[in-house]
Motif scaffolding. Structure first.
Motif, PDB file in Angstrom:
ATOM      1  N   VAL A   1       0.824  -1.220   0.000  1.00 54.03           N
ATOM      2  CA  VAL A   1       0.000   0.000   0.000  1.00 54.03           C
ATOM      3  C   VAL A   1       0.855   1.266   0.000  1.00 54.03           C
ATOM      4  CG1 VAL A   1      -1.706   1.321   1.331  1.00 54.03           C
ATOM      5  CG2 VAL A   1      -2.009  -1.123   1.003  1.00 54.03           C
ATOM      6  N   PRO A   2       1.910   1.345   0.802  1.00 58.01           N
ATOM      7  CA  PRO A   2       2.732   2.562   0.763  1.00 58.01           C
ATOM      8  C   PRO A   2       3.317   2.829  -0.623  1.00 58.01           C
ATOM      9  CG  PRO A   2       3.239   1.331   2.740  1.00 58.01           C
ATOM     10  CD  PRO A   2       2.333   0.465   1.897  1.00 58.01           C
ATOM     11  N   GLN A   3       3.651   1.796  -1.349  1.00 60.25           N
ATOM     12  CA  GLN A   3       4.186   1.975  -2.696  1.00 60.25           C
ATOM     13  C   GLN A   3       3.113   2.556  -3.623  1.00 60.25           C
ATOM     14  OE1 GLN A   3       5.346  -2.024  -3.480  1.00 60.25           O
ATOM     15  NE2 GLN A   3       7.377  -1.789  -2.545  1.00 60.25           N
TER      16      GLN A   3
ATOM     17  N   ILE B   1       0.810   9.755  -5.448  1.00 68.05           N
ATOM     18  CA  ILE B   1       1.292  11.117  -5.204  1.00 68.05           C
ATOM     19  C   ILE B   1       2.146  11.586  -6.383  1.00 68.05           C
ATOM     20  CG2 ILE B   1       2.842  12.505  -3.753  1.00 68.05           C
ATOM     21  CD1 ILE B   1       1.786  10.818  -1.349  1.00 68.05           C
ATOM     22  N   ALA B   2       3.004  10.720  -6.892  1.00 65.60           N
ATOM     23  CA  ALA B   2       3.850  11.072  -8.035  1.00 65.60           C
ATOM     24  C   ALA B   2       3.000  11.357  -9.276  1.00 65.60           C
ATOM     25  CB  ALA B   2       4.857   9.959  -8.319  1.00 65.60           C
ATOM     26  N   ALA B   3       1.988  10.532  -9.509  1.00 67.56           N
ATOM     27  CA  ALA B   3       1.112  10.744 -10.660  1.00 67.56           C
ATOM     28  C   ALA B   3       0.356  12.062 -10.528  1.00 67.56           C
ATOM     29  CB  ALA B   3       0.144   9.577 -10.814  1.00 67.56           C
ATOM     30  N   THR B   4      -0.117  12.359  -9.344  1.00 64.72           N
ATOM     31  CA  THR B   4      -0.826  13.622  -9.096  1.00 64.72           C
ATOM     32  C   THR B   4       0.108  14.808  -9.318  1.00 64.72           C
ATOM     33  OG1 THR B   4      -2.285  12.544  -7.509  1.00 64.72           O
ATOM     34  CG2 THR B   4      -2.140  14.944  -7.394  1.00 64.72           C
ATOM     35  N   ALA B   5       1.338  14.715  -8.842  1.00 65.97           N
ATOM     36  CA  ALA B   5       2.314  15.788  -9.037  1.00 65.97           C
ATOM     37  C   ALA B   5       2.601  15.981 -10.532  1.00 65.97           C
ATOM     38  CB  ALA B   5       3.600  15.481  -8.278  1.00 65.97           C
ATOM     39  N   GLY B   6       2.731  14.868 -11.257  1.00 63.00           N
ATOM     40  CA  GLY B   6       2.953  14.952 -12.699  1.00 63.00           C
ATOM     41  C   GLY B   6       1.791  15.607 -13.411  1.00 63.00           C
ATOM     42  N   LEU B   7       0.581  15.269 -13.039  1.00 66.96           N
ATOM     43  CA  LEU B   7      -0.611  15.861 -13.642  1.00 66.96           C
ATOM     44  C   LEU B   7      -0.692  17.361 -13.349  1.00 66.96           C
ATOM     45  CD1 LEU B   7      -3.252  15.451 -15.207  1.00 66.96           C
ATOM     46  CD2 LEU B   7      -4.360  14.960 -13.026  1.00 66.96           C
TER      47      LEU B   7
END
Length: 166
Positions: A8-10, A16-22
């Motif tokens: 789950v942490p992964q 979070i990374a995908a949201t930051a990229g978007l």
């Protein structure tokens, strides 16, 4: 009894990374839109306030009047008479400004809506005024692609105006 969160942490990290990229992509797109609008605004501000641009505008209209008085557009465009040549080149110089706008729109440097709403009538009216010169140039082999972007933009804007007015 211990709760096993497994991977789950992964997945949270990936989310979070995908949201930051978007968010970064959205921000870049927004900045591009603002830059295009700003470029269009700056260009039109210059066309309205620059003394040389205002003079070019006046000379364009004087050239159109001289073209209409000529016996034919061929005579007007090919005349060796200095005054007639000056009028012809004043028309061409001002058409180059319209062509520059058309190229800027094609290349995505300028905002299409800002340009249309501010310059749409000006471009289509001047295109119509200078149509005999534009047609003359299009018939000449060495000039057949001259003002190609202007021809295309004028057709789009005329169609857009027709659609808007029903």
């Amino acid at each position: 009894m211990a709760v096993d969160f497994g991977n789950v942490p992964q997945w949270i990290t990936a989310g979070i990374a995908a949201t930051a990229g978007l968010l970064a992509y959205t921000s870049l797109q927004s900045q591009r839109v603002i830059a295009r609008r700003r470029a269009a605004f700056d260009m039109f501000l210059k066309t309205e306030t620059d003394e040389k641009m205002l003079t070019a505008f006046d000379k364009f209209h004087a050239g159109i009047l001289a073209m209409r008085k000529a016996s034919s557009v061929e005579v007007f465009c090919t005349s060796e008479d200095k005054e007639t040549r000056d009028h012809y080149f004043c028309i061409r110089k001002y058409l180059n400004i319209h062509e520059l706008i058309a190229v800027g729109l094609r290349e995505g440097v300028l905002d299409a809506d800002v340009c249309y709403f501010y310059w749409g009538d000006t471009l289509t009216n001047h295109y119509g005024d200078a149509k005999p010169v534009l047609d003359f140039l299009a018939k000449r082999e060495k000039n057949k692609y001259t003002y190609a972007d202007l021809h295309e933009l004028n057709a789009k804007w005329v169609a857009r105006k027709a659609k808007a007015t029903g």
